[in-house]
Scaffold this active site. Structure first.
Site, PDB file in Angstrom:
ATOM      1  N   HIS A  18       0.809  -1.214   0.000  1.00 55.55           N
ATOM      2  CA  HIS A  18       0.000   0.000   0.000  1.00 55.55           C
ATOM      3  C   HIS A  18       0.846   1.269   0.000  1.00 55.55           C
ATOM      4  O   HIS A  18       0.439   2.278  -0.577  1.00 55.55           O
ATOM      5  CB  HIS A  18      -0.967  -0.040   1.175  1.00 55.55           C
ATOM      6  N   SER A  99      -6.679  -2.416  -1.149  1.00 58.01           N
ATOM      7  CA  SER A  99      -6.123  -1.664  -2.279  1.00 58.01           C
ATOM      8  C   SER A  99      -7.174  -0.929  -3.103  1.00 58.01           C
ATOM      9  O   SER A  99      -6.923   0.212  -3.524  1.00 58.01           O
ATOM     10  CB  SER A  99      -5.273  -2.572  -3.165  1.00 58.01           C
ATOM     11  N   ASP A 168      -2.423  -8.757  -7.545  1.00 61.19           N
ATOM     12  CA  ASP A 168      -2.104  -9.200  -6.179  1.00 61.19           C
ATOM     13  C   ASP A 168      -2.782 -10.546  -5.929  1.00 61.19           C
ATOM     14  O   ASP A 168      -3.738 -10.646  -5.156  1.00 61.19           O
ATOM     15  CB  ASP A 168      -2.584  -8.131  -5.184  1.00 61.19           C
TER      16      ASP A 168
END
Length: 285
Positions: A18, A99, A168
């Protein structure tokens, strides 16, 4: 697929991911042209660190929990902590942003986000988070398939020349996941070559990553580097000792910003033997 990110929200890997994601967003929004962001494995978008799943692992205590207790830090970490605090102001003291929430927070009114999540329960939670945000489209679909379907991005009459893609995946089978991710990145670069791509990956023993990194260096990006944070020594295959991000077409001076942030992350989150690495695979010409 059994992976649930709620067990790991706010851990050291989330912190790294992040911090990098926000640094990329801020670099891209420095220019006025509209952006498109695609999050291929978005999860539920918003987590609670006092929920049973997070409390069962306690991973957030050694991630965002430790970082919040440190004194003032470099600009990328301060930026990340401000975003976490904004999330908590909106959703409660134990909230933690995923995210897609951070993308929506960092991008602008004329930017657009596509967030993909395959698991029905997680996708429904994601829809709830963004039910009042017309900038964010939630897709219950496979993230890799979405890369083919949504790139190059066009929404209505707007063609997006710039943007970013975050991949991800859960890495339930790590070597197989690398194969899928690298193939997807190669195809996506052919479809949308000017975008920034970020692939997160776990690290157990770093030497096992060498075949992946050699193949990553051959991708048709203009430039690429890896940013890694090891919070434990690189000597155990039984735990996630750290994580990294492969950045393709990174924005100008992103490496400089991360080179300031990574040592502070090691100091704040690392155990004995912790380290960081930022290595260029392909320098811009």
């Amino acid at each position: 697929m059994n992976y649930r990110h709620a067990f790991h929200a706010g851990n050291h890997a989330d912190v790294l991911k992040h911090v990098v994601l926000l640094a990329v967003c801020d670099a891209l929004t420095a220019k006025p042209a509209p952006l498109f962001a695609l999050d291929t494995h978005a999860g539920r978008g918003l987590y609670r660190l006092d929920a049973d799943a997070a409390r069962r692992t306690g991973e957030a205590a050694d991630g965002i929990g430790r970082l919040l207790e440190l004194p003032r830090q470099c600009a990328p970490l301060e930026r990340y902590l401000r975003a976490v605090q904004a999330c908590r102001m909106a959703h409660g003291a134990e909230a933690y942003p995923g995210s897609p929430w951070l993308l929506a927070h960092a991008l602008r009114e004329h930017d657009r986000v596509a967030a993909c999540e395959l698991q029905p329960e997680e996708a429904e939670a994601l829809r709830t988070v963004f039910s009042r945000d017309p900038r964010v489209a939630v897709h219950q679909r496979d993230g890799y398939a979405a890369l083919k379907a949504l790139l190059p991005p066009r929404i209505g009459d707007t063609r997006f020349a710039r943007g970013l893609v975050l991949i991800d995946p859960p890495y339930e089978a790590q070597l197989e996941e690398f194969d899928h991710a690298l193939a997807a990145l190669r195809q996506s670069l052919e479809r949308w070559p000017q975008a920034v791509y970020a692939l997160w990956y776990p690290i157990k023993r770093r030497r096992s990553l060498q075949p992946f990194l050699r193949r990553a260096a051959t991708l048709p990006a203009k430039s690429s580097f890896v940013a890694e944070l090891m919070v434990h020594p690189d000597d155990s295959p039984l735990r996630m000792n750290g994580s990294g991000l492969l950045l393709l077409n990174p924005p100008w001076r992103l490496d400089t910003a991360l080179a300031a942030a990574l040592p502070e992350l090691v100091a704040g989150l690392g155990q004995a033997g912790a380290c960081w690495r930022l290595d260029w695979l392909k320098a811009a010409t």
